[in-house]
Motif scaffolding. Structure first.
Motif, PDB file in Angstrom:
ATOM      1  N   ALA A 163       0.817  -1.049  -0.075  1.00  0.00           N
ATOM      2  CA  ALA A 163      -0.205  -0.079   0.044  1.00  0.00           C
ATOM      3  C   ALA A 163       0.949   1.349   0.062  1.00  0.00           C
ATOM      4  O   ALA A 163       1.719   1.609   0.663  1.00  0.00           O
ATOM      5  CB  ALA A 163      -0.925  -0.074   1.275  1.00  0.00           C
ATOM      6  N   THR A 165      -0.718   4.323  -0.515  1.00  0.00           N
ATOM      7  CA  THR A 165      -1.648   5.096   0.500  1.00  0.00           C
ATOM      8  C   THR A 165      -2.759   4.189   0.831  1.00  0.00           C
ATOM      9  O   THR A 165      -2.841   2.987   0.307  1.00  0.00           O
ATOM     10  CB  THR A 165      -2.197   6.457  -0.779  1.00  0.00           C
ATOM     11  N   GLU A 166      -3.740   4.826   1.263  1.00  0.00           N
ATOM     12  CA  GLU A 166      -4.797   4.142   1.781  1.00  0.00           C
ATOM     13  C   GLU A 166      -5.845   3.410   0.614  1.00  0.00           C
ATOM     14  O   GLU A 166      -6.646   2.629   0.779  1.00  0.00           O
ATOM     15  CB  GLU A 166      -5.809   4.705   2.778  1.00  0.00           C
ATOM     16  N   HIS A 167      -5.579   4.211  -0.599  1.00  0.00           N
ATOM     17  CA  HIS A 167      -6.485   3.947  -1.561  1.00  0.00           C
ATOM     18  C   HIS A 167      -5.780   2.836  -2.411  1.00  0.00           C
ATOM     19  O   HIS A 167      -6.492   2.458  -3.531  1.00  0.00           O
ATOM     20  CB  HIS A 167      -6.549   5.133  -2.448  1.00  0.00           C
ATOM     21  N   GLU A 196      -1.384  11.004  -2.249  1.00  0.00           N
ATOM     22  CA  GLU A 196      -2.746  11.427  -1.457  1.00  0.00           C
ATOM     23  C   GLU A 196      -3.062  12.789  -2.270  1.00  0.00           C
ATOM     24  O   GLU A 196      -2.138  13.553  -2.401  1.00  0.00           O
ATOM     25  CB  GLU A 196      -2.400  11.418  -0.005  1.00  0.00           C
TER      26      GLU A 196
END
Length: 255
Positions: A163, A165-167, A196
């Motif tokens: 990962a 980023t969280e996306h 981000e």
């Protein structure tokens, strides 16, 4: 990319020193000795060798990356078949949209940034020519990855999906489904998956049904929204990729 463990330690150390100088800037022998926890005499031998071949230069007692690398970098770029043709189209995209336009190509399991131009309202990035990124976490990389042979796709997935980023898509099945969607619609998107606050749209550049790179537009998430993000930018990027494909096809055929 996972490398072999069967390497020459001395050569490996040379590249670690060069990478350190590139990242950290000029360093003295003492500073490098402390950074690598090696005797100054050992570090000096490495630096002497690099200096004699013009790969590092010395300014006021500090060693820096030398301009000799330009020779190698230029040679490498000229070996990328799409490089001359893609520059004009990237320039046009940046001028038309005001955003960051770029071209990436594949090397092994990474997407390599070979050319980019900032439009008049584009975001600032720390991208440099030659920078490498994971294929699965960027629009440019996914646009290439989606058209690779199945075995190559699986090899990238098997290395692990970290990962950024969280996306970031980190589930293998979700990534496979995403790559299918890219093939179905002809372009890839990144919704803050690598950085981000940044979104991007990228289209593959295909030559004889083989992916040779991707062209992309990137910008802040608050500007890449609605119809612009879902229709206008994909249309511009796909159009640019198609023009490049035609240009490359005709140049090869001699038409």
């Amino acid at each position: 990319m996972t490398g072999s463990t069967n390497v020459l330690k001395s050569v490996d150390m040379v590249f670690k020193i060069l990478e350190h100088l590139k990242t950290e800037g000029g360093k003295t022998v003492t500073e490098l000795s402390n950074d690598f926890e090696k005797p100054k005499s050992t570090i000096q031998v490495y630096l002497n060798t690099l200096y004699n071949h013009n790969f590092v230069t010395k300014k006021g007692g500090r060693y820096e990356i030398g301009l000799r690398f330009l020779e190698y970098g230029t040679h490498s770029l000229m070996n990328v078949p799409i490089y001359p043709a893609v520059k004009t189209k990237v320039d046009e995209l940046a001028a038309e949209t005001g955003e960051l336009a770029a071209c990436f190509v594949r090397e092994e399991r990474a997407a390599i940034y070979i050319y980019g131009v900032e439009g008049d309202r584009s975001i600032r990035t720390d991208l440099s020519i030659g920078d490498r990124s994971e294929m699965y976490s960027t629009a440019s990389g996914k646009a290439i990855m989606a058209y690779l042979p199945e075995a190559d796709i699986e090899a990238i997935i098997e290395e692990g999906l970290e990962a950024k980023t969280e996306h970031t898509i980190t589930d293998p099945d979700a990534l496979r489904a995403e790559l299918k969607r890219i093939r179905d619609r002809g372009y890839a998107t990144s919704n803050e998956e690598s950085v981000e606050g940044m979104r991007a749209v990228a289209a593959p550049i295909l030559l004889d049904e083989r992916v040779v790179g991707s062209i992309s537009l990137a910008g802040p998430a608050n500007r890449f929204v609605g119809e612009r993000y879902e229709e206008a930018i994909p249309s511009q990027v796909c159009g640019a990729a198609n023009e490049l494909e035609l240009k490359l096809t005709y140049s090869q055929s001699g038409i």
